[in-house]
Design an enzyme around this catalytic site. Sequence first.
Site, mmCIF file in Angstrom:
data_model
loop_
_atom_site.group_PDB
_atom_site.id
_atom_site.type_symbol
_atom_site.label_atom_id
_atom_site.label_comp_id
_atom_site.label_asym_id
_atom_site.label_seq_id
_atom_site.Cartn_x
_atom_site.Cartn_y
_atom_site.Cartn_z
ATOM 1 N N THR A 71 7.226 -16.937 63.679
ATOM 2 C CA THR A 71 6.438 -16.764 65.005
ATOM 3 C C THR A 71 6.058 -18.313 65.740
ATOM 4 O O THR A 71 6.895 -19.135 65.182
ATOM 5 C CB THR A 71 5.058 -16.048 64.668
ATOM 6 O OG1 THR A 71 4.419 -15.929 66.020
ATOM 7 C CG2 THR A 71 3.969 -16.881 63.970
ATOM 8 N N LYS A 75 10.441 -20.147 66.538
ATOM 9 C CA LYS A 75 11.565 -19.258 67.103
ATOM 10 C C LYS A 75 12.737 -19.778 67.422
ATOM 11 O O LYS A 75 13.641 -19.189 67.392
ATOM 12 C CB LYS A 75 10.841 -18.195 67.984
ATOM 13 C CG LYS A 75 9.819 -17.069 67.314
ATOM 14 C CD LYS A 75 9.530 -16.052 68.435
ATOM 15 C CE LYS A 75 8.801 -15.014 67.794
ATOM 16 N NZ LYS A 75 8.655 -13.808 68.637
ATOM 17 N N GLU A 87 24.326 -12.122 67.503
ATOM 18 C CA GLU A 87 24.612 -12.218 68.981
ATOM 19 C C GLU A 87 23.439 -12.023 69.664
ATOM 20 O O GLU A 87 22.932 -12.675 70.631
ATOM 21 C CB GLU A 87 25.860 -11.254 69.270
ATOM 22 C CG GLU A 87 27.101 -11.467 68.802
ATOM 23 C CD GLU A 87 27.701 -12.802 69.138
ATOM 24 O OE1 GLU A 87 27.396 -13.351 70.094
ATOM 25 O OE2 GLU A 87 28.201 -13.556 68.172
ATOM 26 N N ASN A 96 13.455 -14.162 65.284
ATOM 27 C CA ASN A 96 12.197 -13.667 64.565
ATOM 28 C C ASN A 96 12.277 -13.243 63.032
ATOM 29 O O ASN A 96 11.342 -12.723 62.656
ATOM 30 C CB ASN A 96 11.441 -12.855 65.470
ATOM 31 C CG ASN A 96 11.969 -11.182 65.246
ATOM 32 O OD1 ASN A 96 13.213 -11.046 65.110
ATOM 33 N ND2 ASN A 96 11.093 -10.474 65.843
ATOM 34 N N ASP A 121 12.675 -8.454 68.292
ATOM 35 C CA ASP A 121 11.564 -7.968 69.322
ATOM 36 C C ASP A 121 12.164 -7.053 70.520
ATOM 37 O O ASP A 121 11.444 -6.336 70.912
ATOM 38 C CB ASP A 121 11.158 -9.529 69.988
ATOM 39 C CG ASP A 121 10.299 -10.320 69.243
ATOM 40 O OD1 ASP A 121 9.443 -9.799 68.335
ATOM 41 O OD2 ASP A 121 10.162 -11.505 69.625
ATOM 42 N N ASN A 146 8.108 -16.058 82.148
ATOM 43 C CA ASN A 146 9.537 -16.353 81.670
ATOM 44 C C ASN A 146 9.446 -17.206 80.225
ATOM 45 O O ASN A 146 10.193 -18.273 80.273
ATOM 46 C CB ASN A 146 10.018 -17.183 83.048
ATOM 47 C CG ASN A 146 9.367 -18.473 83.185
ATOM 48 O OD1 ASN A 146 8.205 -18.308 83.509
ATOM 49 N ND2 ASN A 146 9.972 -19.738 83.179
ATOM 50 N N GLY A 267 1.287 -3.475 73.542
ATOM 51 C CA GLY A 267 2.065 -4.046 72.733
ATOM 52 C C GLY A 267 2.063 -3.679 71.195
ATOM 53 O O GLY A 267 3.008 -4.411 70.738
HETATM 54 P P1 NAP Z 1 5.252 -18.037 75.773
HETATM 55 O O1 NAP Z 1 6.697 -18.387 75.262
HETATM 56 O O2 NAP Z 1 4.298 -19.315 75.639
HETATM 57 O O3 NAP Z 1 5.543 -17.794 77.363
HETATM 58 C C1 NAP Z 1 4.478 -17.280 78.244
HETATM 59 C C2 NAP Z 1 4.641 -17.302 79.602
HETATM 60 O O4 NAP Z 1 3.542 -16.618 80.338
HETATM 61 C C3 NAP Z 1 5.404 -18.595 80.173
HETATM 62 O O5 NAP Z 1 6.149 -18.092 81.084
HETATM 63 C C4 NAP Z 1 3.968 -19.005 80.967
HETATM 64 O O6 NAP Z 1 4.332 -19.928 81.986
HETATM 65 C C5 NAP Z 1 3.440 -17.729 81.413
HETATM 66 N N1 NAP Z 1 1.998 -18.019 81.706
HETATM 67 C C6 NAP Z 1 0.947 -18.556 80.773
HETATM 68 N N2 NAP Z 1 -0.203 -18.324 81.332
HETATM 69 C C7 NAP Z 1 0.147 -17.862 82.675
HETATM 70 C C8 NAP Z 1 -0.820 -17.687 83.635
HETATM 71 N N3 NAP Z 1 -2.125 -17.872 83.553
HETATM 72 N N4 NAP Z 1 -0.398 -17.236 84.796
HETATM 73 C C9 NAP Z 1 0.945 -16.914 84.963
HETATM 74 N N5 NAP Z 1 1.889 -17.111 84.027
HETATM 75 C C10 NAP Z 1 1.270 -17.552 82.887
HETATM 76 O O7 NAP Z 1 4.653 -17.096 75.128
HETATM 77 P P2 NAP Z 1 5.585 -15.574 74.583
HETATM 78 O O8 NAP Z 1 5.937 -15.694 73.300
HETATM 79 O O9 NAP Z 1 6.470 -15.178 75.611
HETATM 80 O O10 NAP Z 1 4.403 -14.325 74.549
HETATM 81 C C11 NAP Z 1 4.018 -13.641 75.973
HETATM 82 C C12 NAP Z 1 2.925 -12.866 75.324
HETATM 83 O O11 NAP Z 1 3.602 -11.726 74.815
HETATM 84 C C13 NAP Z 1 1.668 -13.129 74.534
HETATM 85 O O12 NAP Z 1 0.688 -12.727 74.993
HETATM 86 C C14 NAP Z 1 1.952 -12.690 73.098
HETATM 87 O O13 NAP Z 1 1.065 -12.337 72.344
HETATM 88 C C15 NAP Z 1 2.845 -11.453 73.571
HETATM 89 N N6 NAP Z 1 4.059 -11.012 72.549
HETATM 90 C C16 NAP Z 1 3.742 -9.930 71.984
HETATM 91 C C17 NAP Z 1 4.638 -9.175 71.084
HETATM 92 C C18 NAP Z 1 4.570 -7.852 70.632
HETATM 93 O O14 NAP Z 1 4.951 -7.470 69.328
HETATM 94 N N7 NAP Z 1 3.689 -7.159 70.936
HETATM 95 C C19 NAP Z 1 5.828 -10.095 70.735
HETATM 96 C C20 NAP Z 1 5.963 -11.580 71.393
HETATM 97 C C21 NAP Z 1 5.002 -11.801 72.232
HETATM 98 P P3 NAP Z 1 4.665 -21.323 81.934
HETATM 99 O O15 NAP Z 1 6.037 -21.360 81.135
HETATM 100 O O16 NAP Z 1 4.939 -21.904 83.204
HETATM 101 O O17 NAP Z 1 3.682 -22.107 81.226
#
Ligand code: NAP
Length: 304
Positions: A71, A75, A87, A96, A121, A146, A267
């Site tokens: 995590t 990653k 791939e 992951n 994922d 993103n 999720g």
């Molecule tokens: P991450 O790599 O930190 O990416 C977060 C993204 O959200 C980035 O693009 C960030 O933009 C954007 N962001 C953050 N705050 C924001 C705001 N206030 N307004 C607009 N955009 C915002 O995180 P991640 O690993 O992708 O995870 C994202 C979410 O998915 C988390 O809540 C995580 O818990 C969830 N998740 C769930 C699972 C599951 O199994 N259900 C698996 C993975 C992740 P910037 O890059 O510009 O900061």
Amino acid sequence: MTIKGTTQLLGVIGYPVKHSFSPLMHNAAIAHLQKTGPADYVYLPFPIHPDSLKDAIAGFEAIGLRGFNITIPHKQTIIPLLDDVSEVAKAIGAVNTVWYGSQSHSGRRSGESGWCGTNTDAIGFLAPLKALKQDWTSTQAMILGNGGASRAVVAACHQLGCQRISVVGRNPEKLAWFAESWVNSPDIAARLKVMTWDELPARLHKADLVVNATPVGMHPDIDASVLSDQEMGLLPKGAIAYDLIYTPRPTKFLQQAAAAGLTTVDGLEMLIQQGAAALEIWLDRPAPVEVMRRSLLDYLAQSS
Ligand code: NAP
């Protein structure tokens, strides 16, 4: 669960890792499997500081760890430390799930042993969608955020056959990099469009699947949503709103979607199914998905 001198280690690495639900879910699965046959494993959390990642992997090899999940923040940084990467993980740019063994799961079949990595994922993300309908070829997916999870969602939407995949971000430089990073996956690149948030309202009326891949709305920030009520109302009837967040249940985003009459997916099932896919790689047998799901639902019910 029984731990003996022969018990093999599984685990999750992260920094921090104390928030992870994976030990709960995987140990529930192992305990269940032990009731019906041999399942000599235990799954542990390993908090690994980024500066110690290389040493940790060497240590895992030294103690014969069977496999582990990864995590935040490891990653991406783990990839150069692995002997083989699937791939799908290469396309997503993140791993992951790692196992020590021959590299057959990742497609190289070299027969040599080493650390192999993949990404489950996308499998997890797809599982609840596949239960909703079969044909996704006319679907226009809109992914909000993103970051790392967004990349797995893009790969999954491509696997699903979505016609167009749009990704919304707030940082134009990161968005440009995101678009360019699919250069080795031309089929994905051809369907992908990136945009900033100001472009979103004009596009929402065409989005059949909208995915929150940002942390906005996650506990304790439970009154926040990436979309306004008005924006949610722009989505077409029959659209699916999918939030990757699983605490709280439901998020504000999904409450808004339900009020707008949309189908909602949270999720939790993604979390369960990515874990089940990892367990199947390590144990080479079907994972007890219902046991894993029940362990998390019980835990969430107790802690709410
Ligand atoms: P991450 O790599 O930190 O990416 C977060 C993204 O959200 C980035 O693009 C960030 O933009 C954007 N962001 C953050 N705050 C924001 C705001 N206030 N307004 C607009 N955009 C915002 O995180 P991640 O690993 O992708 O995870 C994202 C979410 O998915 C988390 O809540 C995580 O818990 C969830 N998740 C769930 C699972 C599951 O199994 N259900 C698996 C993975 C992740 P910037 O890059 O510009 O900061």
